[in-house]
Design an enzyme around this catalytic site. Structure first.
Site, PDB file in Angstrom:
ATOM      1  CD  GLU A 273      -2.503   1.639  -3.487  1.00  0.00           C
ATOM      2  OE1 GLU A 273      -3.605   2.179  -3.604  1.00  0.00           O
ATOM      3  OE2 GLU A 273      -1.695   1.967  -2.595  1.00  0.00           O
TER       4      GLU A 273
ATOM      5  CG  ASP B  30      -1.951   1.007   1.268  1.00  0.00           C
ATOM      6  OD1 ASP B  30      -2.906   0.852   0.485  1.00  0.00           O
ATOM      7  OD2 ASP B  30      -1.828   1.978   2.044  1.00  0.00           O
TER       8      ASP B  30
END
Lengths: 664, 664
Positions: free
Chosen positions: B423, B394
């Site tokens: 990401e 993330d």
């Protein structure tokens, strides 16, 4: 070869780097072959450096170039400015000649980020009490990393920020831009990221970038037909050469010429007793590369001529042709520098199946290679001791690249003013490699680029790609080896066309004269690029006053070159459209002083050609809505043009080209 | 950072290098950032290497790649072949996973040059007696550099060459090609030039290059509306996910969710008591990154689900979101890992003027950074111990690049099979840097590339430039954060279009389901890319059997992907012209086994679009004069086409795309 640059294991990362360094520097330009070779500049030029610099997260970096001349004690920092998309740019000037180093440093710009965040918070109407205190902390930290006046000012500012009770006045204090600029100068040294390579700039004197060469055989300078000319005769020609505006006088080899297997007229295998031989067949009983062919004169005569030339603004360039005849003293004194065939004889030059029995190549594969290298270096040093500072290197691509890198490097250590021109007519990678490793200028394929697409593609490659960082073209429409089909067939207009192209496409150019200005164009035979009765094998006697000589045109063009700084560099060369395929249109520009030259050349030596050129006015700095002056420096007329599209008509015999100086 | 690569002084050249090395190696491709980073491949792929290799003079070089898997003891050589213009090419296969190294070696090919010169001399009718003796010498020298059978054969051959009296038979012996090949293998080691860098290949398992991801919130898997789902419920969904042909099941964070500043439905700042909070708000009294949110189940339940998934051909990927809530155990146990504001409170996440008070970022600038790094590594190791081998990271672009380089490197040292998906939806340089430093796959801008020029430009950059050497795109038409305007407005056809594009433009792709297959497309408000009633903040209960679900289409497309190896890689992606701007046409091809897929997609979700495609038949390996079959794997029809120009018509609701398998 540089040290191996290896992939770092994770644990090595931790050993070498403070894990708190957040900034990345990559995509640095200019950078030649990962920094293995220097970029080239001349004294007074700017080095513009760009890089992709960024950090994780929201914070912006602070970036600077640091550069250092080899003779400086310290690095000089120059802040860079952000372009778009994480690209940064900065520049510095090089003034001294020799080697400069440059690299990039960057770190998270805490004061800058604090200030720009503060502006956003204030704009959003947030309470910024804590942020102001954080700012005071930042300034105090910066103050702790310096002393003297700056430290005092930063502490005072922090104090004011902490003590002021009026919120509006506090914000005002906080946003003082000069405080941020001071704090930015004192980052935490441990967190500075330095680009992993130190890049180099090799800075030459200006002649490396802008020069006009004239090649001359001194032995043909005698005023009497049939008599061997020498340096004294050559001296008498210097005013002629200088009057045409040249600044480099290049002489083919001046050493004793061998007799065995001497080539006769037109390169014939059997010489007559009175044949003078090729100057590139170096070495005889009388000496080798450090001697002078006796019929040319003495060392004293040579030095005198060099001095006289200098007085006239002409620098003498010598030829370095590292090969020997069978009679060269090296053959006796250093048989180990030559390759022996299985029968014990020395290997002569070959390009199978062709044989050149008058020439022995030096054997760079000898186990005594270092002795050989040192001897060849001493040859260069010998002629430098006689006052020579420019060398034209014959066929450098047939000797090891490492040798040239070493030789030029050695000479440049003490004499960075020495220039080397590479006469390598070979495959592109070899030519570019020679330039990368140190040659100051290079011969090109210009002689064989005649059509508009050929010229455009080639000069875009030379001046619009990374090639321009290390390869300085020197354009020759002819040489003693090259009489092109275009010159053979196009008559006097062909010479005028090629002259204008060479002198305006290339800041460096040269001609082999007087063959060029006298438009000599008879080939040895059809399909050959050799001159008939080539000067390489015999004495010539010419009438410099012959009607039709291009000497005045040459003088005129060299005068235009000197007067217009736009022509002193190749970096701004830009091609503009012309709707007639025989018309080529290109510009060179200078910002300081402002100078915009637009050239239009008729590439057809036989027919008048006319058409419309479509100028990129942006490149020329011209307002499309205003009339501008186009003064033809060549023809004398002045045109008043407006907008991009303009008509030209060029006549081979009388007006083959425009050299237009544009003025708004 | 790699060691400084500095300019060598002339004397350093002589210290480090044998001056007789004649060959130059430059322009090596592939090479990422001067070899600072590895190129990426998967097991079984080829690494094609090219370089400019040349020598001074006339002699040609002999070139070889040498490569070595980290677990190999020795380098393996692979000869390269000459292309044109001094360019050389060779290739090698990578079979093991982990790190390979490769570089290039070259030297003057004496046997090869001797032989080719000999052919020219013979053709010119020259006496070659001495050259044959020179050949015998060469072979004897080569023999002296080896032993055993090869040495014997070379000596025997040299003997025959010396002793044979019949000139014709001698020439025949001399020209035996196999002798030259043997001699070529034994060059003088002192004269071998090795490229100055060892380059690296990181080899992943095949899933890094070809994978189909399905993102699922386990808490929404409960069969009962309103009940919090868990791993046991999720297990019951595995057959559904597997039946659609996915091979990676990606779960958002599964850790305890914080309560302070918990976000309510639709991200509201005030949560109701029954609001479940965002899985990315990690850390509560019960634990942090190594704990499981109690309502999802136990560690045992998790391992069971992972195993069950594996049995169905599904690999479970976990989310690594390195941030905490104010309740995370780290806040208590390691206050030094957080940034303190001037008032002593911990700094919450901000992007001024936006504030995210439920999230504490980790302070990577802490002096205890190494402890922090090691703890985060232990988090990865913890989940690897539970059987996880794929991690979706993330927001990696908000943590230091050096940290990721270290972390991924450390994990890969022992577990080269672990994959990391970045990401990072941020600026291009940051995304590419993360890929260079080690991420196996990366999210892209695909979601926002809708028009033909946007898609073409972007995918040319990703697959047709050096980006493809290190950046593996993973294409997501939607994510829990991204409901694009195109999906919001284009209805079911928009989902079909984006599905086909993702699954055929990208060998790696994924969807966030069941939101995707159920075509959920209501935004929180106009202009937002957030889902209305986003699953990020609440439990969902869905009817997987709802009419209109795309599950069958997805299963069909994933089946096509598995069956057609052309779709397993992005390197061969090629765009073909289509005369209708709403039709995009592109192909992927495989040589072994032969597989040619041509895709045509109607980018307009509202109207039927028709037009002519103009195929680059060369790229497709199709004879322009012969009819070929185009079998629509999606629609079922088979077309018989001939030549480049062919008609297509695509209907949004029923037939938005062709996936054509071409056969000659």
């Amino acid at each position: 070869m540089p040290a191996v640059q290896d992939f770092l294991s994770p644990s090595e990362i931790l050993k070498q780097v403070d894990g708190r360094k957040r900034v990345v520097i990559e995509g640095v330009q200019p950078e030649v072959d990962c920094g293995q070779f220097p970029i080239k500049r001349v004294s007074g030029e700017a080095v513009v450096v760009e890089a992709d610099v960024f950090s994780d997260g929201h914070g912006a970096p602070f970036c600077q170039i640091v550069y250092r001349w080899d003779r400086d004690n310290a690095w000089t920092p120059v802040p860079m400015r952000a372009l778009s998309n994480d690209r940064w740019r900065g520049e510095f000037q090089v003034s001294g000649i020799g080697r400069y180093r440059y690299t990039i440093e960057a770190w998270l710009d805490e004061p800058g980020n604090w200030r720009s965040d503060l502006l956003k918070r204030i704009a959003a109407g947030q309470d910024v009490h804590l942020e102001l205190l954080a700012g005071a902390q930042l300034m105090e930290q910066a103050a702790g990393r310096t002393h003297g006046e700056d430290a005092e000012r930063l502490r005072e500012w922090a104090r004011a920020l902490r003590q002021e009770r009026d919120q509006e006045r506090r914000k005002e204090i906080a946003l003082r831009e000069n405080m941020m600029s001071i704090a930015q100068r004192y980052p935490d040294q441990r967190l500075i990221v330095r680009y992993e390579k130190e890049l180099t700039v090799w800075v030459d004197r200006e002649r490396a970038r802008f020069s006009s060469w004239y090649e001359l055989f001194p032995r043909s300078c005698s005023p009497q037909p049939g008599r061997h000319g020498g340096f004294r005769d050559c001296e008498a020609w210097l005013p002629y050469v200088a009057s045409m505006g040249f600044d480099v006088l290049y002489l083919p080899p001046i050493h004793p010429i061998g007799r065995s297997f001497r080539k006769g007229k037109n390169g014939s295998e059997t010489a007559q007793p009175d044949d003078v031989g090729s100057p590139w067949a170096i070495g005889a009983r009388e000496g080798g590369h450090k001697s002078i062919h006796s019929e040319l004169g003495t060392m004293e005569d040579f030095r005198r001529m060099v001095n006289r030339a200098n007085e006239l603004g002409l620098e003498v360039a010598l030829d370095l042709a590292f090969q020997t005849t069978p009679e060269h003293p090296y053959v006796r004194e250093h048989p180990e520098w030559f390759h022996r065939r299985p029968d014990g004889t020395i290997q002569y030059a070959e390009n199978p199946p062709k044989k050149y029995q008058d020439i022995y190549p030096l054997e760079f594969q000898t186990s005594q290679w270092l002795d050989l290298w040192n001897e060849l270096k001493s040859v260069v040093q010998f002629w430098m001791d006689q006052g020579v500072r420019i060398f034209r290197i014959d066929n450098p691509h047939t000797k090891p690249f490492l040798f040239w890198q070493w030789l030029i490097g050695e000479i440049h250590e003490r004499n960075p003013e020495v220039l080397f021109l590479a006469e390598a007519f070979t495959r592109p990678h070899l030519m570019y490699r020679l330039a990368k490793l140190g040659f100051s200028q290079s011969y090109t394929y210009f002689a064989w680029r005649n059509t508009k697409p050929e010229l455009t593609d080639y000069f875009r490659e030379l001046t619009g790609t990374s090639v321009r960082e290390y390869f300085r073209p020197n354009l020759w429409p002819n040489t003693p080896d090259i009489l092109t089909a275009f010159l053979q067939t196009g008559g006097r207009p062909a010479f005028m066309i090629r002259l204008v192209l060479a002198a305006t496409l290339g800041a460096n150019y040269g001609i082999y004269g007087p063959a060029f200005e006298l438009c000599e164009n008879t080939p040895r035979e059809l399909g050959s690029e050799e001159y008939l009765n080539s000067e390489k094998y015999e004495l010539k006697h010419r009438d410099l006053e012959a009607p039709g000589s291009l000497r005045n045109l040459i003088a005129h063009i060299n005068h235009i070159r000197r007067d217009n700084v736009a022509l002193h560099s190749d970096r701004t060369l830009h091609f503009h459209d012309a709707d007639n395929p025989e018309l080529i249109c290109y510009s060179k520009t200078s910002a300081d002083p402002p100078n915009v030259l637009l050239n239009v050349v008729n590439l057809d030596p036989f027919h008048t050609q006319a058409g419309f050129v479509s100028l990129d006015l942006d490149v020329l700095g011209i307002d499309p809505s205003r009339t501008f002056q186009a003064q033809d420096l060549l023809g004398g007329a002045t045109y008043f043009w407006r907008g991009s599209r303009n008509f030209v008509e060029l006549i081979p015999e009388s007006k083959p080209a425009h050299i237009l100086r544009l003025r708004i």
